[in-house]
Design a protein around this motif. Sequence first.
Motif, PDB file in Angstrom:
ATOM      1  N   ILE A   1       0.429   0.470  13.403  1.00  0.00           N
ATOM      2  CA  ILE A   1       1.839   0.115  13.633  1.00  0.00           C
ATOM      3  C   ILE A   1       2.478  -0.550  12.422  1.00  0.00           C
ATOM      4  O   ILE A   1       3.666  -0.867  12.435  1.00  0.00           O
ATOM      5  CB  ILE A   1       1.991  -0.811  14.855  1.00  0.00           C
ATOM      6  N   GLY A   2       1.659  -0.750  11.368  1.00  0.00           N
ATOM      7  CA  GLY A   2       2.155  -1.490  10.220  1.00  0.00           C
ATOM      8  C   GLY A   2       3.358  -0.857   9.542  1.00  0.00           C
ATOM      9  O   GLY A   2       4.280  -1.560   9.113  1.00  0.00           O
ATOM     10  N   THR A   3       3.385   0.467   9.411  1.00  0.00           N
ATOM     11  CA  THR A   3       4.501   1.136   8.746  1.00  0.00           C
ATOM     12  C   THR A   3       5.818   0.855   9.461  1.00  0.00           C
ATOM     13  O   THR A   3       6.841   0.551   8.832  1.00  0.00           O
ATOM     14  CB  THR A   3       4.257   2.656   8.691  1.00  0.00           C
ATOM     15  N   TYR A   4       5.796   0.937  10.780  1.00  0.00           N
ATOM     16  CA  TYR A   4       7.018   0.673  11.546  1.00  0.00           C
ATOM     17  C   TYR A   4       7.401  -0.801  11.485  1.00  0.00           C
ATOM     18  O   TYR A   4       8.581  -1.159  11.431  1.00  0.00           O
ATOM     19  CB  TYR A   4       6.809   1.104  12.996  1.00  0.00           C
ATOM     20  N   PHE A   5       6.398  -1.670  11.475  1.00  0.00           N
ATOM     21  CA  PHE A   5       6.648  -3.102  11.402  1.00  0.00           C
ATOM     22  C   PHE A   5       7.326  -3.454  10.079  1.00  0.00           C
ATOM     23  O   PHE A   5       8.307  -4.206  10.045  1.00  0.00           O
ATOM     24  CB  PHE A   5       5.312  -3.849  11.528  1.00  0.00           C
ATOM     25  N   THR A   6       6.799  -2.918   8.972  1.00  0.00           N
ATOM     26  CA  THR A   6       7.390  -3.225   7.669  1.00  0.00           C
ATOM     27  C   THR A   6       8.780  -2.622   7.529  1.00  0.00           C
ATOM     28  O   THR A   6       9.671  -3.229   6.930  1.00  0.00           O
ATOM     29  CB  THR A   6       6.501  -2.699   6.531  1.00  0.00           C
ATOM     30  N   LEU A   7       8.980  -1.445   8.077  1.00  0.00           N
ATOM     31  CA  LEU A   7      10.257  -0.750   7.944  1.00  0.00           C
ATOM     32  C   LEU A   7      11.366  -1.450   8.721  1.00  0.00           C
ATOM     33  O   LEU A   7      12.471  -1.667   8.203  1.00  0.00           O
ATOM     34  CB  LEU A   7      10.117   0.699   8.410  1.00  0.00           C
ATOM     35  N   PHE A   8      11.073  -1.829   9.974  1.00  0.00           N
ATOM     36  CA  PHE A   8      12.134  -2.334  10.854  1.00  0.00           C
ATOM     37  C   PHE A   8      12.189  -3.858  10.950  1.00  0.00           C
ATOM     38  O   PHE A   8      13.194  -4.398  11.413  1.00  0.00           O
ATOM     39  CB  PHE A   8      11.961  -1.745  12.252  1.00  0.00           C
ATOM     40  N   LEU A   9      11.142  -4.562  10.511  1.00  0.00           N
ATOM     41  CA  LEU A   9      11.143  -6.019  10.651  1.00  0.00           C
ATOM     42  C   LEU A   9      10.972  -6.743   9.313  1.00  0.00           C
ATOM     43  O   LEU A   9      11.845  -7.509   8.915  1.00  0.00           O
ATOM     44  CB  LEU A   9      10.050  -6.456  11.628  1.00  0.00           C
ATOM     45  N   SER A  10       9.841  -6.496   8.640  1.00  0.00           N
ATOM     46  CA  SER A  10       9.573  -7.324   7.462  1.00  0.00           C
ATOM     47  C   SER A  10      10.495  -7.011   6.282  1.00  0.00           C
ATOM     48  O   SER A  10      10.906  -7.927   5.566  1.00  0.00           O
ATOM     49  CB  SER A  10       8.109  -7.191   7.038  1.00  0.00           C
ATOM     50  N   LEU A  11      10.846  -5.735   6.048  1.00  0.00           N
ATOM     51  CA  LEU A  11      11.765  -5.422   4.952  1.00  0.00           C
ATOM     52  C   LEU A  11      13.156  -5.997   5.200  1.00  0.00           C
ATOM     53  O   LEU A  11      13.700  -6.672   4.318  1.00  0.00           O
ATOM     54  CB  LEU A  11      11.825  -3.912   4.710  1.00  0.00           C
TER      55      LEU A  11
ATOM     56  N   ARG B   1       0.842  -1.194   0.000  1.00  0.00           N
ATOM     57  CA  ARG B   1       0.000   0.000   0.000  1.00  0.00           C
ATOM     58  C   ARG B   1       0.879   1.247   0.000  1.00  0.00           C
ATOM     59  O   ARG B   1       2.091   1.178  -0.093  1.00  0.00           O
ATOM     60  CB  ARG B   1      -0.939  -0.023   1.204  1.00  0.00           C
ATOM     61  N   GLU B   2       0.262   2.425   0.142  1.00  0.00           N
ATOM     62  CA  GLU B   2       0.994   3.685   0.018  1.00  0.00           C
ATOM     63  C   GLU B   2       2.218   3.786   0.933  1.00  0.00           C
ATOM     64  O   GLU B   2       3.283   4.234   0.486  1.00  0.00           O
ATOM     65  CB  GLU B   2       0.051   4.869   0.266  1.00  0.00           C
ATOM     66  N   PRO B   3       2.130   3.399   2.230  1.00  0.00           N
ATOM     67  CA  PRO B   3       3.339   3.481   3.068  1.00  0.00           C
ATOM     68  C   PRO B   3       4.483   2.630   2.533  1.00  0.00           C
ATOM     69  O   PRO B   3       5.654   3.001   2.660  1.00  0.00           O
ATOM     70  CB  PRO B   3       2.852   2.970   4.434  1.00  0.00           C
ATOM     71  N   SER B   4       4.150   1.487   1.917  1.00  0.00           N
ATOM     72  CA  SER B   4       5.192   0.619   1.363  1.00  0.00           C
ATOM     73  C   SER B   4       5.882   1.285   0.177  1.00  0.00           C
ATOM     74  O   SER B   4       7.104   1.159  -0.003  1.00  0.00           O
ATOM     75  CB  SER B   4       4.587  -0.717   0.938  1.00  0.00           C
ATOM     76  N   LEU B   5       5.106   1.994  -0.648  1.00  0.00           N
ATOM     77  CA  LEU B   5       5.708   2.750  -1.751  1.00  0.00           C
ATOM     78  C   LEU B   5       6.697   3.780  -1.213  1.00  0.00           C
ATOM     79  O   LEU B   5       7.795   3.961  -1.762  1.00  0.00           O
ATOM     80  CB  LEU B   5       4.623   3.453  -2.566  1.00  0.00           C
ATOM     81  N   ALA B   6       6.301   4.454  -0.132  1.00  0.00           N
ATOM     82  CA  ALA B   6       7.170   5.479   0.444  1.00  0.00           C
ATOM     83  C   ALA B   6       8.448   4.868   1.011  1.00  0.00           C
ATOM     84  O   ALA B   6       9.544   5.418   0.838  1.00  0.00           O
ATOM     85  CB  ALA B   6       6.414   6.239   1.536  1.00  0.00           C
ATOM     86  N   ILE B   7       8.323   3.734   1.686  1.00  0.00           N
ATOM     87  CA  ILE B   7       9.496   3.085   2.286  1.00  0.00           C
ATOM     88  C   ILE B   7      10.485   2.649   1.209  1.00  0.00           C
ATOM     89  O   ILE B   7      11.688   2.933   1.299  1.00  0.00           O
ATOM     90  CB  ILE B   7       9.050   1.869   3.131  1.00  0.00           C
TER      91      ILE B   7
END
Length: 446
Positions: A252-262, A153-159
């Motif tokens: 919390i999804g944006t922080y989760f994807t940024l620091f863990l899943s990516l 989604r949009e936060p993932s594009l930004a990351i």
Amino acid sequence: MEAQFTTVSRDTSWLRLAALFVCASICVIIAEIAGPLTIPLGGAYKVTLLPFLWALLIGAVWGTVSTRLPPFMKVDNSIQRLASAALQFALLLFIAKLGLLVGGSLPKILTAGWALAFQEFGHFFGTAVIGLPIALLLGIKREAIGATFSVGREPSLAIIGERYGMSSPEGHGVLAEYITGTVFGAVFISIFASLVTSLNIFHPHALAMGAGMGSGSLMAAAAGAISAQQTPEMAKEVAAFAAASNLITTTIGTYFTLFLSLPFTVWAYKVLEPILGRGKGQPVEATPAFTQSEQVVDKPEALSIPQILTLWLGVGVIGLAANYIAFKTVPDAVTVSGMGIILGCVVVGYILYKLARGVLPAVLWVSLVAMALTYPGTPFAAETVAMTGKISFLALATPVIALAGLSIAKDLPVFRRLGWRIVVVSLAANAGTFLGGAFVAQFFMH
């Protein structure tokens, strides 16, 4: 939310907003009259296709064939862009309805305990666990990282844009996931969730938590498909659990994807690529480079405050019509009052969002306001539940998904350049985040 919008000509925006209402109403009325369709797959297995799926398909086809239609029937690019902008605001009505369900069910939801807390790990690692191996087996290279570290989604594009740049292989991958989710996501997850539900291997609450993927349209599609195979009382619980899960994923999804899943996906790519990606014959070409204009995936038009208020009111009216057609609930004083409460939650939540300067997403504020109204012990909570309970969350999902369908055609030129392999991977990632969340929730529930 508004920072990404472009300016609309005031002379035509109101006319196009009226045209959008007409188009959305037609999609919703046809879809609700068609009703749900259950397709048996042998034994106890089945797939239930709900009206919002028809609304999405009608809107998408209408926009796609518009160039061949008479002028008064066209859904041109400007209306499609307006539908994309309207979708973000219309989703708040659906979120408010779910928040009202969550408030009344909050004591029961809290009994889920660790299941609700840890299902988030399943959501974000499920995309890579299922999607990444498939991508590597198909010969996709670093595009797989962008396509499988999240639902895109949009936060993932930004990351990914900040970390790698949108013209990088990772950028092409997340763009592919975004477009695939927009074009096919709701259709696919609705069918997939319906099939998984019919297997009877997950508790409905676990499936509901799997549906909270951080995307309003995907959550609506999955929760609706799950609810269609439950009793009316369990269907309400499914909606409440899905909303609670989606709220956690959104906040919390944006922080989760940024620091863990990516980081996990990057690590897994380095480990698995030599094993699964080696010796597959000629290397698959990378996703074609996108032009500067194509890299801007979603640049919807701006809406003024009066237009936003009109949009909420219009979607509310269409929702009442859908509720009448699907559930034979006459829009009497109680039902209209219930819709007024939903609209009030949206307005108050959006005001709080603006006062907080967008630090927290609007969906959070709207959800909190709605939850507070129906939380046991709140004055008039029972009356609020009675009035809003006459409006089905599925009836509100249909006009919202119809707007998504009407906005799809503008993205098809970019979508055609992505190739079938990345589409398969993107759908696998969507399936992975649903199954991952459901599996973790099921584990902690039992």
